[in-house]
Design an enzyme around this catalytic site. Structure first.
Site, mmCIF file in Angstrom:
data_model
loop_
_atom_site.group_PDB
_atom_site.id
_atom_site.type_symbol
_atom_site.label_atom_id
_atom_site.label_comp_id
_atom_site.label_asym_id
_atom_site.label_seq_id
_atom_site.Cartn_x
_atom_site.Cartn_y
_atom_site.Cartn_z
ATOM 1 N N LYS A 209 7.149 -14.038 16.256
ATOM 2 C CA LYS A 209 6.849 -15.470 16.243
ATOM 3 C C LYS A 209 8.060 -16.241 15.713
ATOM 4 O O LYS A 209 8.506 -17.189 16.325
ATOM 5 C CB LYS A 209 5.626 -15.755 15.364
ATOM 6 C CG LYS A 209 5.214 -17.206 15.328
ATOM 7 C CD LYS A 209 4.085 -17.465 14.338
ATOM 8 C CE LYS A 209 2.754 -17.049 14.839
ATOM 9 N NZ LYS A 209 1.645 -17.479 13.951
ATOM 10 N N GLU A 215 13.924 -6.809 10.587
ATOM 11 C CA GLU A 215 13.810 -5.515 11.273
ATOM 12 C C GLU A 215 13.886 -5.704 12.797
ATOM 13 O O GLU A 215 14.583 -4.978 13.504
ATOM 14 C CB GLU A 215 12.495 -4.829 10.906
ATOM 15 C CG GLU A 215 12.332 -4.482 9.435
ATOM 16 C CD GLU A 215 11.658 -5.598 8.635
ATOM 17 O OE1 GLU A 215 11.729 -6.773 9.070
ATOM 18 O OE2 GLU A 215 11.083 -5.292 7.581
ATOM 19 N N GLY A 267 -0.079 -13.723 12.832
ATOM 20 C CA GLY A 267 0.395 -12.449 13.382
ATOM 21 C C GLY A 267 -0.673 -11.367 13.384
ATOM 22 O O GLY A 267 -0.938 -10.732 14.399
ATOM 23 N N ARG A 268 -1.387 -11.202 12.243
ATOM 24 C CA ARG A 268 -2.355 -10.105 12.143
ATOM 25 C C ARG A 268 -3.635 -10.380 12.935
ATOM 26 O O ARG A 268 -4.495 -9.520 13.049
ATOM 27 C CB ARG A 268 -2.663 -9.821 10.683
ATOM 28 C CG ARG A 268 -3.102 -11.035 9.895
ATOM 29 C CD ARG A 268 -3.106 -10.740 8.405
ATOM 30 N NE ARG A 268 -3.418 -11.911 7.602
ATOM 31 C CZ ARG A 268 -2.512 -12.806 7.191
ATOM 32 N NH1 ARG A 268 -1.248 -12.643 7.540
ATOM 33 N NH2 ARG A 268 -2.863 -13.850 6.456
ATOM 34 N N GLU A 354 -3.351 -8.193 4.099
ATOM 35 C CA GLU A 354 -2.480 -9.373 4.156
ATOM 36 C C GLU A 354 -3.321 -10.650 4.170
ATOM 37 O O GLU A 354 -2.847 -11.722 3.820
ATOM 38 C CB GLU A 354 -1.569 -9.316 5.387
ATOM 39 C CG GLU A 354 -0.340 -10.203 5.296
ATOM 40 C CD GLU A 354 0.714 -9.905 6.364
ATOM 41 O OE1 GLU A 354 0.552 -10.404 7.497
ATOM 42 O OE2 GLU A 354 1.675 -9.187 6.055
ATOM 43 N N HIS A 385 -9.890 17.349 5.535
ATOM 44 C CA HIS A 385 -8.894 18.360 5.130
ATOM 45 C C HIS A 385 -7.687 17.681 4.510
ATOM 46 O O HIS A 385 -6.603 18.260 4.441
ATOM 47 C CB HIS A 385 -8.487 19.189 6.358
ATOM 48 C CG HIS A 385 -9.642 19.829 7.048
ATOM 49 N ND1 HIS A 385 -10.124 21.072 6.721
ATOM 50 C CD2 HIS A 385 -10.475 19.347 8.015
ATOM 51 C CE1 HIS A 385 -11.182 21.356 7.474
ATOM 52 N NE2 HIS A 385 -11.406 20.322 8.272
ATOM 53 N N LYS A 500 11.662 -9.965 0.628
ATOM 54 C CA LYS A 500 12.683 -10.321 1.624
ATOM 55 C C LYS A 500 13.870 -10.995 0.932
ATOM 56 O O LYS A 500 15.027 -10.745 1.261
ATOM 57 C CB LYS A 500 12.089 -11.271 2.675
ATOM 58 C CG LYS A 500 11.048 -10.634 3.591
ATOM 59 C CD LYS A 500 10.524 -11.671 4.581
ATOM 60 C CE LYS A 500 9.426 -11.121 5.488
ATOM 61 N NZ LYS A 500 8.876 -12.156 6.414
#
Ligand SMILES: O=P(O)(O)OC[C@H]1O[C@](O)(CO)[C@@H](O)[C@@H]1O
Length: 542
Positions: A209, A215, A267-268, A354, A385, A500
């Site tokens: 966005k 990254e 975003g999420r 978030e 397990h 950041k």
């Protein structure tokens, strides 16, 4: 609008009183789940979903007070305000309209600066046309070949939800285009991705966005270099999904096409926007993506229209609040007994943590109660397990089991022990929930199980684009309801900023070092560990 603080609501005071009883033995689940009517009273059905919350540590009084809590917090009113386009993301002065992306039309009176539906429909038409041209080879690669793979370059909400849905759908539908995900700035993430694709038949989808995320921009740089080294023109291999006017939405940018994502969808919460829409339409076709949207819309309608008592996301949110704020569980596990849902927990982890991991109320006061808890999960039976030892005998946490009745592969595939594999899978899921609830006495305390450990089970008939849409929207609605009831803003994320900023400071030191070999880290004010790490990165091995 002054809202009564969460702890001051009368329902909270009553729930605190009720919670004190729940440590008495008579409230142990091993007794409570013997009640024949319990499953009937504490389960809900909707459109192929069956939500069993009878193994949660609740009784009728608790449920009555939780429903009072929802009413006192005006949860359904706030949900309706959100879905109609009111400004619910107060700190960023934005609406939260992920529900509009699948057809829930907001109230035009609330939409001042943009015709939301025409923008959403425009982008979806663009996705439909583009993905059809890719599938029919009307659009080909720089070397004239048909595209076979697509790599999503994005992080957080710009890939997690898409990866969850893609992983689940490819279990039941053969992809036209194989998706890969390049999220981490770790160069080995890039290194692994390029091993899996043919540069000549690979499309790269930059999803961001802001188009400034470190990254993603670092990975984009690697991809541009990779295309150059393979003599491939980016304008034939690169598409972007970004906000209007972002650095990526620049006609001078050499890309094959550019698709918009919107400020009114976080975003999420963006899987049903172009963030999921473009990659999933390339993978499975726009028709499948439309069916997925229809499933989301069906759950949105349920979430906004159904009375509190029968409202699955709302009831689930209330139980989550009961477990975190009144029974004080610090975490919650999502355990799908379905390997195709292996990427569900990572997506819900970001969606929930978030959204709810906040320190202030929606009107800016410091929080004086629990907000989000730690979400984690793995598919069963694998989780048995891995961390189920702690689930049964360590510090307890609620578990949310998910069972899919009909697998895609042959359900009656012969297994061992005289049952089919799928029956073995379900026997384990049922047994785990029962063991957590019942426990087991044993004079040898190393083999003693306290039991009284809560769980819910969500049963889904089968995995289809529609049921996956319902599942995604269930978690979105549950998260939003929980945020509204807790009195926080589920849509901002200032908590990601400090890291950041500090990273950019350390990056500047590293850049200085790169430019000036004589530079040493002793001259700057860094803690000893940071100095050691930077010295190790440049000057030596551990
Ligand atoms: O889409 P962008 O702007 O690259 O942001 C990626 C992700 O980073 C965050 O802003 C912070 O994690 C998420 O909310 C978002 O999904």
């Amino acid at each position: 609008m002054v809202q009564t603080r969460f702890n001051d609501l009368s329902a909270c005071k009553n729930l605190n009183r009720l919670a004190k009883n729940f440590n008495e033995d008579k409230f142990h689940l091993k007794h409570m789940i013997q009640d024949k009517k319990r499953l009937e009273n504490f389960s809900l059905k909707f459109d192929g979903f069956f939500y069993d919350f009878s193994k949660q540590r609740i009784d009728d009084r608790v449920m009555e007070e939780l429903l009072n809590l929802a009413k006192q917090a005006e949860a359904k009113k706030k949900f309706s305000q959100m879905i109609s386009g009111e400004i619910v993301n107060i700190t960023e002065n934005r609406a939260a309209l992920h529900t509009a992306a699948r057809g829930f039309i907001p109230d035009p009176a609330n939409l001042t600066d943009m015709d939301v539906m025409s923008e959403i429909n425009r982008v979806n038409s663009q996705i439909k046309e583009f993905s059809a041209k890719i599938h029919t080879s009307q659009i080909r690669s720089d070397s004239g070949k048909s595209f076979k793979d697509a790599v999503v370059i994005g992080i957080g909400g710009s890939y997690l939800g898409c990866e969850f849905v893609y992983t689940a759908l490819k279990n039941c539908i053969e992809p036209n285009i194989n998706l890969h995900f390049l999220s981490n700035v770790d160069i080995d993430n890039f290194g692994q991705v390029i091993k899996a694709i043919d540069p000549e038949t690979c499309l790269w989808i930059v999803i961001s966005k802001s188009y400034t995320t470190t990254e993603t921009m670092a990975n984009l740089k690697q991809v541009l270099l990779f295309l150059k080294n393979n003599n491939l023109d980016p304008s034939s291999h690169l598409v972007t999904v970004t906000a209007k006017g972002s650095p990526g939405d620049n006609p001078a940018n050499p890309v094959l096409d550019s698709f918009h994502m919107f400020d009114f969808i976080g975003g999420r919460y963006s899987v049903t926007s172009a963030v999921g829409g473009l990659p999933l339409s390339l993978a499975f076709g726009f028709d499948i993506f439309t069916r997925f949207l229809n499933g989301c819309h069906a759950m949105d309608l349920h979430a906004v229209n159904t009375p509190e008592k029968e409202n699955i996301p709302l009831i689930s949110a209330l139980i989550s609040i009961w477990n975190s704020n009144f029974l004080h569980y610090p975490a919650q596990a999502i355990i799908p007994y379905c390997s195709a849902l292996s990427e569900l927990a990572p997506h819900v982890q970001q969606l929930y943590m978030e959204s709810l991991g906040k320190g202030v109320t929606f009107d800016g006061k410091l929080i004086n109660h629990k907000t989000g808890v730690i979400i984690f999960g793995e598919p069963g039976t694998n989780a048995q397990h891995s961390f189920f030892q702690l689930a049964h005998q360590g510090s307890p946490f609620p578990v949310e089991f998910i069972g899919v009745v009909t697998p895609v592969y042959n359900k009656d595939q012969a297994g061992s022990n005289g049952v089919y594999n799928h029956q073995e899978l379900w026997a384990n899921m049922i047994a785990q929930a029962k063991a957590l609830a019942m426990g087991k006495n044993d004079d040898n305390k190393a083999k003693y199980f306290t039991g009284n450990r809560p769980s819910s089970t969500l049963v889904i008939n089968n995995l289809t684009p529609e049921s996956l849409g319902m599942l995604l929207a269930f978690y979105e609605a549950r998260t939003v309801y929980e945020g509204f009831i807790l009195g926080i803003n589920p849509f901002d994320q200032f908590g990601v900023e400090l890291g950041k900023i500090l990273a950019s400071q350390i990056r500047d030191h590293i850049k200085q070092k790169n430019m000036d070999e004589s530079y040493n880290f002793d001259s700057i004010d860094l803690d000893p560990a940071t100095k050691f790490y930077l010295d190790t990165l440049f000057n030596g091995s551990l």
